[in-house]
Every structure is written in structure tokens, then in C-alpha cells.
Design an enzyme around this catalytic site. Structure first.
Site, mmCIF file in Angstrom:
data_model
loop_
_atom_site.group_PDB
_atom_site.id
_atom_site.type_symbol
_atom_site.label_atom_id
_atom_site.label_comp_id
_atom_site.label_asym_id
_atom_site.label_seq_id
_atom_site.Cartn_x
_atom_site.Cartn_y
_atom_site.Cartn_z
ATOM 1 N N ASP A 66 0.769 -0.527 -0.204
ATOM 2 C CA ASP A 66 -0.077 -0.096 -0.092
ATOM 3 C C ASP A 66 0.947 1.349 0.332
ATOM 4 O O ASP A 66 0.335 2.563 -0.675
ATOM 5 C CB ASP A 66 -1.191 0.100 1.238
ATOM 6 C CG ASP A 66 -1.898 -0.896 1.007
ATOM 7 O OD1 ASP A 66 -2.363 -1.615 -0.041
ATOM 8 O OD2 ASP A 66 -2.782 -1.652 2.249
ATOM 9 N N GLY A 67 1.711 1.586 0.415
ATOM 10 C CA GLY A 67 3.230 2.221 1.031
ATOM 11 C C GLY A 67 3.491 2.824 -0.448
ATOM 12 O O GLY A 67 3.377 3.864 -0.616
#
Length: 143
Positions: A66-67
Site C-alpha cells: 500500500d505504501g
């Protein structure tokens, strides 16, 4: 039509590096120009900054978690550019595609068989009594 594909990846993830090595020739075989972020070593691909990629690419593939996806998303100012999030291991809430599904999902995507899930972004400001602090969403963007 997708002509240029941008690749961003989590640098320290060996699975991401292996994926980039087969993905670039796979995309080029399908007539796609490939742009990889500076720092990724990749034959057959143009090296560019994330900002350049956000302007040039018709599709961005985020290899990581996600990052990694959240790092590129604010730079993509054209709403018609899809970002395909590929989860390289851990729990991913936004990166829904597993690496073993990538060829199948990407084949469909390149054929135009995909749906865009719209997400909203937030701009956060921290205001102190002494001074106004820069908007965090802009201050923390990679240059």
C-alpha cells in the site's frame, strides 16, 4: 489505449526485482513502452522520475504494498490513468492483485477489460499556535 506503462517498486523487496525482470520484456513484447523509476535497474526500459512517469504513463504498475502505491498516487494528476497495485507479500488493503495473478490481470487490463475503483485523497494541515505548518500531503511528496 495503453501505450506507455510505468513501473514503481519497493526497492528492497527481492520479489519486486524478480517481477520487474520478467515484466519489462513481457510488456515490450506486447508493444508497450516501459518507464521505470530512477534507481530500478532494468534493461529495455526508460529510466524516469516518478513525476515524469506520472505525466507520461497511460498505466502505472505499483509493485510492493500500500505504501508504494500511496507514494505514486498523489503525483498522478490525470484521473484517467489507472494504477494497478500488486501486493508483494504482506497484507494489502489497496494493492489487491497478488503477484501470481499479475499476468492474467495485466493481460485483461491491456485489452481494456478493467474497472477503475475511484478513491479519494485527503489533504491534511497541521496548525500550531505559533505558526502554520506546510500541508503534509505536499510536504511529504517525493520530488
Amino acid at each position: 489505449m495503453i501505450r506507455t506503462v510505468g513501473l514503481v517498486a519497493k526497492y528492497n523487496e527481492p520479489k519486486a526485482a524478480r517481477t520487474v525482470r520478467w515484466l519489462i520484456p513481457w510488456l515490450r513484447k506486447r508493444g508497450k513502452k516501459v518507464c521505470v523509476e530512477n534507481g530500478l535497474t532494468a534493461r529495455g526500459a526508460q529510466s524516469c522520475t516518478k513525476k515524469e512517469m506520472a505525466v507520461e504513463a497511460d498505466l502505472i504498475i505499483s509493485l510492493g504494498g500500500d505504501g508504494t502505491l500511496l507514494n505514486i498516487a498523489p503525483l498522478v494528476e490525470r484521473p484517467e490513468v489507472p494504477i494497478l497495485g500488486v501486493n508483494m507479500g504482506g497484507l494489502g488493503f489497496i494493492t489487491e492483485v497478488a503477484v501470481d495473478e499479475l499476468k492474467t490481470v495485466l493481460s485483461k487490463t491491456l485489452d481494456g477489460d478493467y474497472e477503475v475503483e475511484k478513491r479519494m485523497t485527503l489533504e491534511v494541515r497541521v496548525i500550531s499556535k505559533k505558526r502554520r505548518i506546510a500541508p503534509l500531503s505536499r510536504a511529504q511528496r517525493p520530488r
